[in-house]
Design a protein around this motif. Structure first.
Motif, PDB file in Angstrom:
ATOM      1  N   LEU A  44       3.881 -49.422 -15.175  1.00  0.00           N
ATOM      2  CA  LEU A  44       4.243 -48.560 -14.060  1.00  0.00           C
ATOM      3  C   LEU A  44       3.339 -47.337 -13.982  1.00  0.00           C
ATOM      4  O   LEU A  44       3.236 -46.569 -14.946  1.00  0.00           O
ATOM      5  CB  LEU A  44       5.698 -48.103 -14.179  1.00  0.00           C
ATOM      6  N   GLY A  45       2.697 -47.154 -12.841  1.00  0.00           N
ATOM      7  CA  GLY A  45       1.876 -45.986 -12.610  1.00  0.00           C
ATOM      8  C   GLY A  45       2.035 -45.501 -11.180  1.00  0.00           C
ATOM      9  O   GLY A  45       2.176 -46.301 -10.248  1.00  0.00           O
ATOM     10  N   ARG A  46       2.035 -44.201 -10.989  1.00  0.00           N
ATOM     11  CA  ARG A  46       2.232 -43.618  -9.665  1.00  0.00           C
ATOM     12  C   ARG A  46       1.076 -43.956  -8.725  1.00  0.00           C
ATOM     13  O   ARG A  46      -0.071 -44.060  -9.151  1.00  0.00           O
ATOM     14  CB  ARG A  46       2.371 -42.107  -9.773  1.00  0.00           C
ATOM     15  N   LEU A  47       1.397 -44.079  -7.442  1.00  0.00           N
ATOM     16  CA  LEU A  47       0.397 -44.186  -6.382  1.00  0.00           C
ATOM     17  C   LEU A  47       0.342 -42.811  -5.713  1.00  0.00           C
ATOM     18  O   LEU A  47       1.298 -42.408  -5.053  1.00  0.00           O
ATOM     19  CB  LEU A  47       0.781 -45.250  -5.355  1.00  0.00           C
ATOM     20  N   TRP A  48      -0.769 -42.097  -5.900  1.00  0.00           N
ATOM     21  CA  TRP A  48      -0.791 -40.710  -5.435  1.00  0.00           C
ATOM     22  C   TRP A  48      -2.140 -40.244  -4.878  1.00  0.00           C
ATOM     23  O   TRP A  48      -2.198 -39.322  -4.075  1.00  0.00           O
ATOM     24  CB  TRP A  48      -0.399 -39.765  -6.579  1.00  0.00           C
ATOM     25  N   LEU A  49      -3.238 -40.887  -5.307  1.00  0.00           N
ATOM     26  CA  LEU A  49      -4.563 -40.380  -4.959  1.00  0.00           C
ATOM     27  C   LEU A  49      -5.155 -41.152  -3.778  1.00  0.00           C
ATOM     28  O   LEU A  49      -5.401 -42.352  -3.872  1.00  0.00           O
ATOM     29  CB  LEU A  49      -5.496 -40.500  -6.167  1.00  0.00           C
ATOM     30  N   SER A  99       8.977 -42.619  -8.778  1.00  0.00           N
ATOM     31  CA  SER A  99      10.020 -42.057  -9.647  1.00  0.00           C
ATOM     32  C   SER A  99      10.277 -42.974 -10.839  1.00  0.00           C
ATOM     33  O   SER A  99      10.542 -42.504 -11.948  1.00  0.00           O
ATOM     34  CB  SER A  99      11.311 -41.826  -8.850  1.00  0.00           C
ATOM     35  N   PHE A 100      10.178 -44.295 -10.627  1.00  0.00           N
ATOM     36  CA  PHE A 100      10.332 -45.248 -11.733  1.00  0.00           C
ATOM     37  C   PHE A 100       9.183 -45.089 -12.728  1.00  0.00           C
ATOM     38  O   PHE A 100       9.381 -45.191 -13.953  1.00  0.00           O
ATOM     39  CB  PHE A 100      10.349 -46.682 -11.218  1.00  0.00           C
ATOM     40  N   ALA A 101       7.979 -44.838 -12.198  1.00  0.00           N
ATOM     41  CA  ALA A 101       6.826 -44.660 -13.081  1.00  0.00           C
ATOM     42  C   ALA A 101       7.006 -43.436 -13.973  1.00  0.00           C
ATOM     43  O   ALA A 101       6.580 -43.427 -15.143  1.00  0.00           O
ATOM     44  CB  ALA A 101       5.548 -44.532 -12.239  1.00  0.00           C
ATOM     45  N   GLU A 102       7.635 -42.400 -13.438  1.00  0.00           N
ATOM     46  CA  GLU A 102       7.862 -41.184 -14.219  1.00  0.00           C
ATOM     47  C   GLU A 102       8.837 -41.440 -15.368  1.00  0.00           C
ATOM     48  O   GLU A 102       8.646 -40.946 -16.485  1.00  0.00           O
ATOM     49  CB  GLU A 102       8.406 -40.079 -13.308  1.00  0.00           C
ATOM     50  N   THR A 103       9.891 -42.194 -15.110  1.00  0.00           N
ATOM     51  CA  THR A 103      10.912 -42.442 -16.136  1.00  0.00           C
ATOM     52  C   THR A 103      10.581 -43.637 -17.010  1.00  0.00           C
ATOM     53  O   THR A 103      11.124 -43.778 -18.113  1.00  0.00           O
ATOM     54  CB  THR A 103      12.274 -42.695 -15.467  1.00  0.00           C
ATOM     55  N   GLY A 104       9.702 -44.542 -16.504  1.00  0.00           N
ATOM     56  CA  GLY A 104       9.346 -45.734 -17.270  1.00  0.00           C
ATOM     57  C   GLY A 104      10.302 -46.884 -17.094  1.00  0.00           C
ATOM     58  O   GLY A 104      10.209 -47.880 -17.829  1.00  0.00           O
TER      59      GLY A 104
END
Length: 604
Positions: A518-523, A486-491
């Protein structure tokens, strides 16, 4: 010369005396020569009260950056100098390093247009080190550093360039430089050393074939598959290699270049270097003044006299387990450091026996490291790039992963509750692995199986499965990753401020928005890398003053004895001002020590 009996292994004092007497008797009846590096010293037909005696104006213990800078300065001031080195190679930890040099207000950065000044540098350093270092030592470093760099340019083949963009570590502080203030050596042809090149200590990580990179280019090589500037930088490093190959040169950069350039300066100044000559002890006169050292060379003990001074520059104690356990926080060991293996605190121990005071012994030049099977890997870019986090044994973040590396380890210790074991993991996903170089493994390439076999890396197709493999709470890790995403989304990192400092962005991916840290961990699959409290070397040692003179615990001076580099307590205190805060002060205080000896030799 016939080998003399060694005192090693003697079972009692009587054996020691008999062995010493036998050795002296043998030496009295034997004449010979000993070949130093580039010099031949003739020994007399009768030995001294100890063993072989030789006299110099200045003796330097250690052939790393601090020792070579000190020896070269003393030689250029007209003094006879000898350097003794414990290892079979010269260069020490310097040769293994990236060779960044933090010296503010120097001629190289000023010529590059860096808006520095003595006042800015003083304000910044004072804020960084606080009360841990005397104003006298801070001023001495800042005022002599620029002169040291100019001295090297005049007296060695070394030339330097500005590491533009490599931020000071606290650029938001008064006097801090967000665009950087460090320099590094230009590429140098190792063949200028001739046969001595074979004695150069190797790099920490071998350079990949086909490129000759600078330390300042490493960040872009990490991004070579996702950045136009990364591609251009890789091409430039490859072109440098091709040009050197075409010209028949053995191009060296980073620590290899710095050590080679310093050694070439010693050769041209006719300064001999004894390799494989460990320090045994210091020698003093009746008034308590340092007058020499004893060393072991080729199975014999030598008494080397110093007419004007002894400079200890033999490195820290990172590979001395008993010292680390005595002085440093647990858990600690000798397997996580990337300092050169012969750094076992010999010079510091000799100073202790002489009554020297100690400072900063609980600290080191820390850095989060991965304990790989072939040696620890000191993480710089990997923990900073978007798409990864660091968690503790509870599966929770506890630090700004992009903070200066020593700060991260300080926080690792602060967060750790178990003196027997520290549990820290770096978590990343496949998207991260598809984009960025990891150590020397190209993006998307499978990590070595030996990493997994050794327990340094784990992989699973779900976060819960990964958590189970590494023994941390499954639900907590999933919640931690969700919150970070969520932090990665908002920066904006609301927990630890990752990305708030200009330094945080140095090793990141500028194509990632809104915050390059900041980058999401998703894959899937997801990865976990074990992280330990590694270091570049210890930073505590002998207490010194602004002239690099060794002080007793009560602050009085041990006359004739000097220390520089990691044998002495760092002018950086418990902090780290910028890239090169090890090498810049190390060479500067070696320079200061030699100049002080030269300026005061008429009084000896």
């Amino acid at each position: 010369m016939l080998p003399a009996p060694s005192v090693k292994g003697a079972s009692n004092n009587g054996d020691l005396m008999r062995n010493a007497q036998s050795r002296r008797q043998l030496l009295k009846n034997t004449a010979g020569v000993m070949v130093g590096a580039g010099t031949i010293a003739t020994l007399g037909s009768t030995a001294s009260a100890l063993e072989n005696e030789q006299e110099y104006d200045v003796l330097v213990v250690g052939c790393g950056a601090a020792g070579m800078a000190a020896a070269l300065t003393a030689a250029k001031r007209g003094m006879r100098v000898l350097v003794v080195e414990k290892a079979s190679k010269f260069g020490g930890s310097c040769a293994r390093s990236g060779a960044g040099i933090w010296i503010r207000n120097n001629s190289v950065i000023l010529a590059a247009g860096v808006p520095d000044s003595p006042a800015k540098a003083a304000a910044y350093l004072a804020k960084v080190v606080g009360k841990d270092v005397t104003p006298e030592r801070q001023t001495s470093f800042l005022s002599n550093g620029p002169a040291l760099l100019d001295f090297l340019i005049r007296n060695t083949p070394l030339r330097f360039h500005f590491m533009e963009g490599y931020s000071d570590y606290y650029p938001e502080l008064p006097g801090g430089m967000a665009n950087g203030s460090s320099v590094e050596p230009n590429a140098i042809n190792g063949k200028i050393l001739g046969d001595e090149l074979k004695n150069l200590n190797g790099p920490y990580i071998p350079i990949p074939p086909g490129i000759i990179p600078y330390s300042s280019e490493y960040k872009w090589l990490t991004l070579a598959l996702v950045s136009a500037q990364g591609v251009a930088t890789a091409a430039k490093a490859a072109a440098r290699f091709a040009k050197g190959l075409l010209l028949g040169e053995k191009l060296l950069t980073m620590g290899q270049a710095l050590a080679a350039g310093l050694r070439k300066g010693l050769i041209e100044a006719n300064v001999p270097v004894w390799l494989e000559a460990p320090l045994l002890d210091l020698k003093f006169d009746a008034a308590g003044r340092a007058t020499g050292i004893t060393v072991e060379k080729d199975g014999q003990e030598y008494l080397l006299k110093a007419k004007h001074g002894v400079i200890i520059a033999s490195g820290g104690f990172e590979h001395n387990l008993s010292m680390r356990r005595q002085y440093q926080q647990q858990p600690i060991g000798v397997d996580w450091t990337v300092g050169t293996e012969t750094n076992t605190g010999d010079g510091i121990q000799a100073g202790i026996r002489a009554g020297a005071g100690l400072e900063l012994m609980n600290d080191a030049w820390w850095g989060p490291s991965i304990p790989l099977p072939r040696g620890p890997y000191f993480c710089l870019a990997e923990r900073t790039l978007p798409g990864c986090i660091m968690v503790n044994g509870q599966g929770q973040r506890f630090v700004n992963e992009a903070a200066p590396y020593h700060d991260v380890v300080h926080q690792m210790y602060k967060d750790n509750k178990n003196p027997e074991e520290m549990t820290v993991w770096m978590i990343a996903d496949q998207h991260y692995r598809n984009r960025y170089l990891f150590r020397n493994i190209p993006p998307a390439i499978h990590l070595p199986e030996e990493w997994f076999d050794a327990g340094a890396a784990f992989k699973a197709w779900t976060l819960e499965g990964l958590a189970k493999k590494i023994g941390i709470p499954e639900e907590t890790l999933s919640e931690t990753v969700s919150r970070f995403n969520s932090f990665a989304e908002t920066g904006e990192d609301l927990d630890f401020g990752r990305g708030n400092s200009a330094y945080d962005h140095y090793y990141t991916d500028p194509s990632v928005k809104p915050n390059s840290c900041l980058g999401r961990l998703w894959l899937p699959p997801f990865y976990a890398f074990k992280v330990v409290a590694g270091d570049l070397g210890t930073k505590g040692g002998l207490r010194t003053d602004g002239e690099a003179r060794v002080l007793r615990a009560d602050g009085t001076i041990i006359e004739g004895l000097y220390a520089a580099g990691n044998s002495s307590a760092s002018v950086m205190g418990h902090s780290y001002a910028g890239n090169g805060s090890t090498l810049g002060p190390a060479m500067t205080f070696g320079f200061i020590a030699a100049n002080h000896i030269a300026d005061n030799r008429s009084q000896d």
